[in-house]
Design an enzyme around this catalytic site. Structure first.
Site, PDB file in Angstrom:
ATOM      1  N   ASP A  16       0.534  -1.540  -0.014  1.00 27.71           N
ATOM      2  CA  ASP A  16      -0.004  -0.157  -0.073  1.00 27.71           C
ATOM      3  C   ASP A  16       0.987   0.971  -0.384  1.00 27.71           C
ATOM      4  O   ASP A  16       2.195   0.606   0.296  1.00 27.71           O
ATOM      5  CB  ASP A  16      -1.095  -0.189   1.461  1.00 27.71           C
ATOM      6  CG  ASP A  16      -2.071  -1.006   1.388  1.00 27.71           C
ATOM      7  OD1 ASP A  16      -2.272  -1.722   0.254  1.00 27.71           O
ATOM      8  OD2 ASP A  16      -1.962  -1.659   2.223  1.00 27.71           O
ATOM      9  N   ASP A  44       0.211   4.510   1.364  1.00 30.05           N
ATOM     10  CA  ASP A  44      -0.703   5.328   2.377  1.00 30.05           C
ATOM     11  C   ASP A  44       0.260   7.053   2.672  1.00 30.05           C
ATOM     12  O   ASP A  44       0.888   7.035   2.650  1.00 30.05           O
ATOM     13  CB  ASP A  44      -1.090   4.526   3.918  1.00 30.05           C
ATOM     14  CG  ASP A  44      -1.293   3.532   3.409  1.00 30.05           C
ATOM     15  OD1 ASP A  44      -1.909   2.778   2.783  1.00 30.05           O
ATOM     16  OD2 ASP A  44      -1.289   2.467   4.664  1.00 30.05           O
ATOM     17  N   ASP A  84       3.616   2.770  15.582  1.00 30.20           N
ATOM     18  CA  ASP A  84       3.292   1.884  16.541  1.00 30.20           C
ATOM     19  C   ASP A  84       4.688   1.544  16.682  1.00 30.20           C
ATOM     20  O   ASP A  84       5.108   1.563  17.755  1.00 30.20           O
ATOM     21  CB  ASP A  84       2.303   0.397  16.112  1.00 30.20           C
ATOM     22  CG  ASP A  84       2.928   0.226  14.348  1.00 30.20           C
ATOM     23  OD1 ASP A  84       3.327   0.668  14.215  1.00 30.20           O
ATOM     24  OD2 ASP A  84       2.230  -0.326  14.183  1.00 30.20           O
TER      25      ASP A  84
END
Length: 456
Positions: A70, A72, A146
């Site tokens: 992906d 993003d 994270d």
């Protein structure tokens, strides 16, 4: 080194950080490596007076020389402003709103507004996954992510990497490290533990000591998460092609036993005169990795979830019921099948929110594997057994079992039966995740839980 844009020290819970800016000569990422549609989105945001950055896993993978799954994007534009810029888009999510921009061939580029640190205030109260529709700045957004290696921003205007948390240093050193204090970050979203071991397994990185200690100390907190989320995260790791490395880390941290609690007693109480079930489990998931690797590019090759679950449960079924080492006649095998189904209902059905048909298919596959082992003769079977509707799927499981047992490789051609054995068309994990992202998952039959977390 000058600070990057986006600093907001006036925020009441803000920990002011200074970013290191890596020039185009200090990193390997070029504009040619970035997806054309992602570049279009970022340029359109920039032309409208907004910032726009490639973020997270896309920057990480490009830095490591991989092709991102992906691309993003994060921006200082609000969701409504993004939506007006891109008519071919929609706003999704309640817990945090983001915009999906649609392109040809079902491609989706996700654009999120930079988030505030207030959701994960490093000095704030202990809350579990608080609402996070609070917009913020680059440094705040970096601190609420994270892992350090997922907290990087790439600015296409000057081709620089913006790094607030030494993510580039950890990439260079092959280290997995949580952003902030690991115990607090885990408490607020325990699934971060699974992400840490996932990226360690996939990239052959070492988990930093404090992060590892926090994972081992808090593994049981995964039980607070929505069962459907745990299920999707676990299958994502099993289908990653790095399941063997993931398995070793999951066992060592005891996350494996939180996900599959029926293995805890099996590991502790195994007979000393027989190989430990961990050894055979490791070989079984290695078979899965090999088959997925060799089948890369064949979109039709998708293992059904019940097949992979049955593969994982082979050592458990043998240790508890001697299902494959002792011949069981019709009625006895039927009774064992009932007990296996009861175990799956009680220990995994709720824990992983497994649908009833999946539990039934898993039970049937295990017991039918016992039948094939009982009636085999030089890897051949009587005609009555070969004519059974379950023979094709069970013979594939048998081949996987034998590869783990004796090293005889499963012929890749045998995977051609996979489209025929799926109970229903299986959606790839990354597509299931894409549809789920941005949507709150609420626990069923649980009063008072917030944002998908169950009360103890």
């Amino acid at each position: 080194m000058p600070p990057a844009p986006g600093s907001n020290p006036s925020h009441p819970s803000f920990v002011e950080l200074t970013a290191r800016i890596f020039s185009s000569k200090e990193h390997p990422i070029t504009l040619e490596m970035i997806d054309r549609d992602a570049l279009h989105v970022i340029k359109k945001l920039n032309n409208a007076g907004h910032s726009g950055y490639l973020v997270g896993g896309g920057v990480r993978d490009l830095y490591l020389g991989k092709t991102p799954k992906d691309f993003d994007i994060s921006t200082d534009a609000r969701p409504g402003q993004i939506r007006k810029l891109f008519p071919n888009s929609t706003i999704i999510g309640k817990r945090f709103r983001l915009v999906q921009v649609f392109f040809h061939r079902s491609k989706v580029i996700e654009v999120s507004t930079l988030r505030s640190l207030s959701e994960f205030d490093l000095e704030g109260p202990e809350s579990v996954l608080a609402p996070n529709n609070t917009f913020g700045t680059l440094d705040q957004d970096a601190q609420r992510r994270d892992l350090t290696i997922n907290s990087l921003f790439f600015d296409i205007r000057n081709k620089t990497i913006i790094d607030y948390v030494d993510g580039v240093g950890d990439l260079d050193k092959s280290i997995i490290r949580m952003v902030g204090e690991p115990n607090k970050r885990i408490n607020r979203d325990p699934v971060r533990m699974m992400r840490a071991i996932r990226h360690s397994a996939r990239n052959n990185f070492v988990i930093e000591e404090q992060t590892w200690k926090a994972i081992c100390a808090n593994h049981q907190k995964l039980a607070l998460c929505p069962s459907s989320r745990l299920r999707d995260e676990m299958f994502k790791d099993l289908y990653s092609g790095s399941a063997a490395a993931w398995f070793e880390l999951a066992v060592d941290s005891e996350i494996f036993f939180t996900l599959l609690p029926l293995y805890r007693k099996i590991f502790v109480n195994h007979p000393t005169d027989s190989p430990h079930p961990r050894v055979f489990l490791s070989k079984l998931v290695s078979v899965l990795d090999r088959l997925l690797s060799e089948a890369t590019g064949q979109k039709s090759v998708l293992f059904p979830d019940f097949f992979v679950l049955a593969l994982l449960l082979i050592p458990w079924a043998e240790m508890k019921y001697h299902l494959f080492s002792q011949q069981q006649k019709g009625s006895a095998l039927f009774q064992i099948a009932k007990r296996i189904r009861t175990d799956l209902d009680q220990d995994l059905g709720v824990q992983l929110n497994l649908r009833r048909s999946l539990r039934q298919e898993t039970t049937a596959l295990l017991t039918n594997l016992a039948l094939l082992l009982q009636h085999r003769h030089n890897d051949s079977w009587p005609k009555w057994l070969r004519n059974k509707s379950y023979f094709a799927r069970t013979s594939l499981l048998y081949s996987c079992y034998m590869e783990a047992l004796s090293g005889n490789f499963v012929p890749v051609q045998q995977l051609e039966i996979l489209p025929q054995i799926s109970e229903e068309p299986r959606q790839p994990v990354h597509e299931r995740e894409s549809q789920r992202r941005g949507k709150p998952a609420f626990s069923s039959k649980s009063k008072g839980g917030i944002f998908g977390f169950r009360k103890k």
